[in-house]
Design an enzyme around this catalytic site. Structure first.
Site, PDB file in Angstrom:
ATOM      1  N   ARG A  61       0.834  -1.215   0.000  1.00  0.00           N
ATOM      2  CA  ARG A  61       0.000   0.000   0.000  1.00  0.00           C
ATOM      3  C   ARG A  61       0.866   1.262   0.000  1.00  0.00           C
ATOM      4  O   ARG A  61       0.515   2.284  -0.571  1.00  0.00           O
ATOM      5  CB  ARG A  61      -0.974   0.016   1.192  1.00  0.00           C
ATOM      6  CG  ARG A  61      -1.695   1.357   1.348  1.00  0.00           C
ATOM      7  CD  ARG A  61      -2.986   1.283   2.145  1.00  0.00           C
ATOM      8  NE  ARG A  61      -2.909   0.456   3.332  1.00  0.00           N
ATOM      9  CZ  ARG A  61      -2.288   0.789   4.472  1.00  0.00           C
ATOM     10  NH1 ARG A  61      -1.687   1.957   4.589  1.00  0.00           N
ATOM     11  NH2 ARG A  61      -2.282  -0.042   5.487  1.00  0.00           N
ATOM     12  N   TYR A 114     -14.202  16.249 -16.382  1.00  0.00           N
ATOM     13  CA  TYR A 114     -14.741  14.896 -16.358  1.00  0.00           C
ATOM     14  C   TYR A 114     -15.936  14.850 -15.391  1.00  0.00           C
ATOM     15  O   TYR A 114     -15.908  15.474 -14.333  1.00  0.00           O
ATOM     16  CB  TYR A 114     -13.611  13.969 -15.906  1.00  0.00           C
ATOM     17  CG  TYR A 114     -14.012  12.537 -15.761  1.00  0.00           C
ATOM     18  CD1 TYR A 114     -14.307  11.772 -16.879  1.00  0.00           C
ATOM     19  CD2 TYR A 114     -14.099  11.942 -14.506  1.00  0.00           C
ATOM     20  CE1 TYR A 114     -14.685  10.449 -16.748  1.00  0.00           C
ATOM     21  CE2 TYR A 114     -14.456  10.619 -14.365  1.00  0.00           C
ATOM     22  CZ  TYR A 114     -14.757   9.876 -15.489  1.00  0.00           C
ATOM     23  OH  TYR A 114     -15.121   8.563 -15.362  1.00  0.00           O
ATOM     24  N   ASP A 189      -5.306  18.218 -15.097  1.00  0.00           N
ATOM     25  CA  ASP A 189      -5.639  16.859 -15.517  1.00  0.00           C
ATOM     26  C   ASP A 189      -5.192  16.718 -16.971  1.00  0.00           C
ATOM     27  O   ASP A 189      -5.770  17.324 -17.872  1.00  0.00           O
ATOM     28  CB  ASP A 189      -7.145  16.622 -15.359  1.00  0.00           C
ATOM     29  CG  ASP A 189      -7.566  15.195 -15.700  1.00  0.00           C
ATOM     30  OD1 ASP A 189      -6.863  14.536 -16.488  1.00  0.00           O
ATOM     31  OD2 ASP A 189      -8.604  14.746 -15.195  1.00  0.00           O
ATOM     32  N   LYS A 214      -6.828   5.540 -19.410  1.00  0.00           N
ATOM     33  CA  LYS A 214      -7.063   6.003 -20.769  1.00  0.00           C
ATOM     34  C   LYS A 214      -5.794   5.809 -21.614  1.00  0.00           C
ATOM     35  O   LYS A 214      -5.390   4.697 -21.835  1.00  0.00           O
ATOM     36  CB  LYS A 214      -7.538   7.456 -20.730  1.00  0.00           C
ATOM     37  CG  LYS A 214      -8.609   7.743 -19.646  1.00  0.00           C
ATOM     38  CD  LYS A 214      -9.924   7.048 -19.906  1.00  0.00           C
ATOM     39  CE  LYS A 214     -10.913   7.121 -18.749  1.00  0.00           C
ATOM     40  NZ  LYS A 214     -11.183   8.430 -18.201  1.00  0.00           N
TER      41      LYS A 214
HETATM   42  C1  LIG Z   1     -11.633   8.939 -16.980  1.00  0.00           C
HETATM   43  C2  LIG Z   1     -11.181  10.263 -16.513  1.00  0.00           C
HETATM   44  C3  LIG Z   1     -10.990  10.524 -15.153  1.00  0.00           C
HETATM   45  C4  LIG Z   1     -11.294   9.496 -14.087  1.00  0.00           C
HETATM   46  O1  LIG Z   1     -10.412   8.424 -14.149  1.00  0.00           O
HETATM   47  P1  LIG Z   1     -10.772   6.927 -13.681  1.00  0.00           P
HETATM   48  O2  LIG Z   1      -9.536   6.177 -13.996  1.00  0.00           O
HETATM   49  O3  LIG Z   1     -11.972   6.496 -14.471  1.00  0.00           O
HETATM   50  O4  LIG Z   1     -11.066   6.998 -12.226  1.00  0.00           O
HETATM   51  C5  LIG Z   1     -10.529  11.764 -14.789  1.00  0.00           C
HETATM   52  N1  LIG Z   1     -10.266  12.719 -15.712  1.00  0.00           N
HETATM   53  C6  LIG Z   1     -10.451  12.501 -17.030  1.00  0.00           C
HETATM   54  C7  LIG Z   1     -10.145  13.590 -17.996  1.00  0.00           C
HETATM   55  C8  LIG Z   1     -10.918  11.275 -17.473  1.00  0.00           C
HETATM   56  O5  LIG Z   1     -11.115  11.076 -18.787  1.00  0.00           O
END
Ligand SMILES: *Cc1c(COP(=O)(O)O)cnc(C)c1O
Length: 401
Positions: A61, A114, A189, A214
């Site tokens: 962890r 998001y 992000d 992604k």
């Molecule tokens: C999918 C996504 C998230 C969240 O990520 P998870 O891995 O699904 O928790 C956050 N920001 C963006 C831009 C995303 O496309």
């Protein structure tokens, strides 16, 4: 351990990361360290590992060699000092926000983000008495309003660029400058671009977050996240949130993401060229009202996108003539394009933000964020561009006259 850092071009780093001399078994690819805990040689060594005076791992962890490799690689690619991997992108964002702010604090965020991030900020963090101050739209004209929203309790600025699902492009350098003036960090992000196409830290942001689910993983087979930045920030985020709230990444997921990451450069090149082809085709299509893609000269922030991104990535949106009803016909009649949320996979995915990824927004909030009811989002995969366009054309032809 031999470390060669920053010696090669980016594409090479994407394949190799930081070279470690491997174990005595001479693996080309590092093994997966699937273990929850680690042995100590004796009690002194155990105490030393705990207080940091001796090297070694304690418990997965808190730290794991396979997860470390992923963290080191992302720190290298983003140009940050350190990184902490998380169980999901949401865990990366939640952990960052919860570590930077506390009850009574606020933060300023762009409103097109998001859907999960919006819900986290707008619903859950409010219950902890952390106030999100949303701003829309986020362009040069509203920068003064961002400034006016910052006060002594503001702990960070947050943006996503290109933003989900409107593909707004926001000026990282200007927001970073503003954050710096107030002595607070800008958090970006960078999921839609990946470090290969955009480097927020080099533009002045202090912290980058990703959904590794992604483009970083790139194959639609894991959920993961990561936070990258200066050592000071990463230590704070680890100590104040990650280590004890516990959203750590599984070593298996880290290994799969490391595997996917090796092809990041060629995937992003291909996603970007195909997306530009499809976007240009859509823009001229008689069924289409509007296309949202930063690579098109018609995008309001195309010049900014050209300046802060290497290419324009693989996600685009479009509004059909006939709005949501027409969009539904398209989504129900594509064959190659798959009706599913998520993005950045090898397969082309199509979805409807207002009822799917952004169902967390009320109608007024959708409007404020510029998300039209008929907007359809596509994450362009690695298929041949002609097949993607043919598939869409067939579905368009069913809309009727
Ligand atoms: C999918 C996504 C998230 C969240 O990520 P998870 O891995 O699904 O928790 C956050 N920001 C963006 C831009 C995303 O496309």
């Amino acid at each position: 351990m031999s470390k060669k850092k920053h010696l090669y071009s980016e594409e090479t780093h994407i394949v190799h990361g930081i070279e470690h001399s491997h174990t005595t078994t001479m693996d080309l690819v590092p093994p997966i360290h699937m273990t929850s805990t680690f042995r100590f040689e004796d009690s002194d060594h155990g105490a030393g590992v705990f207080d940091g005076s001796a090297g070694g791992y304690v418990y997965t962890r808190i730290g794991n060699p396979t997860v470390d490799l992923f963290q080191e690689k992302l720190a290298l690619l983003e140009g940050g000092e350190a990184a902490v991997a998380t169980a999901s992108g949401m865990a990366a964002i939640a952990g960052t926000a919860m570590a930077l702010a506390g009850p009574g604090d606020n933060f300023v965020a762009c409103n097109a983000v998001y859907g999960g991030t919006f819900a986290l900020f707008n619903n859950h963090l409010r219950t902890y008495h952390m106030e999100p101050r949303f701003i829309a739209p986020c362009n040069a004209n509203t920068l003064g309003r961002v400034d006016a929203l910052i006060d002594r309790q503001t702990r960070f600025l947050f943006m996503e660029t290109p933003a989900n699902p409107t593909l707004d492009v926001i000026n990282i350098e200007l927001w970073a400058y503003l954050a710096d003036q107030h002595g607070i960090p800008l958090v970006v992000d960078n999921t839609f671009a990946s470090p290969y196409l955009q480097k927020p830290l080099a533009l002045g942001a202090e912290i980058v977050v990703h959904s590794a689910t992604k483009y970083l993983g790139g194959h639609g087979d894991i959920i993961g996240g990561i936070v990258v930045g200066g050592k000071k920030w990463i230590q704070q985020i680890k100590a104040d949130y990650m280590d004890h709230f516990g959203p750590s990444m599984s070593p298996f997921n880290a290994w799969l993401i490391l595997r996917g990451l090796k092809t990041l450069a060629i995937r992003m090149d291909r996603h970007s060229t195909t997306a530009l082809k499809v976007a240009s085709w859509l823009e001229k299509h008689p069924r289409i009202n509007r296309v949202y893609y930063p690579g098109l000269a018609s995008h309001p922030e195309h010049l900014l996108a050209k300046k802060q991104m290497k290419q324009f990535s693989g996600i685009l949106g479009f509004d059909l003539k006939g709005g949501l009803e027409a969009g539904k016909i398209v989504m129900d009649n594509v064959n190659l394009c798959t009706l599913a949320v998520s993005l950045g996979d090898c397969e082309t995915l199509i979805q409807h933000p207002a009822t799917m990824t952004h169902a967390t927004y009320s109608n007024e909030e959708l409007k404020a964020a510029g998300i039209s009811p008929g907007l359809v989002r596509i994450s362009i995969g690695l298929e041949h561009p002609d097949d993607i366009m043919n598939d869409l054309e067939t579905a368009f032809s069913l809309i009727g006259p």
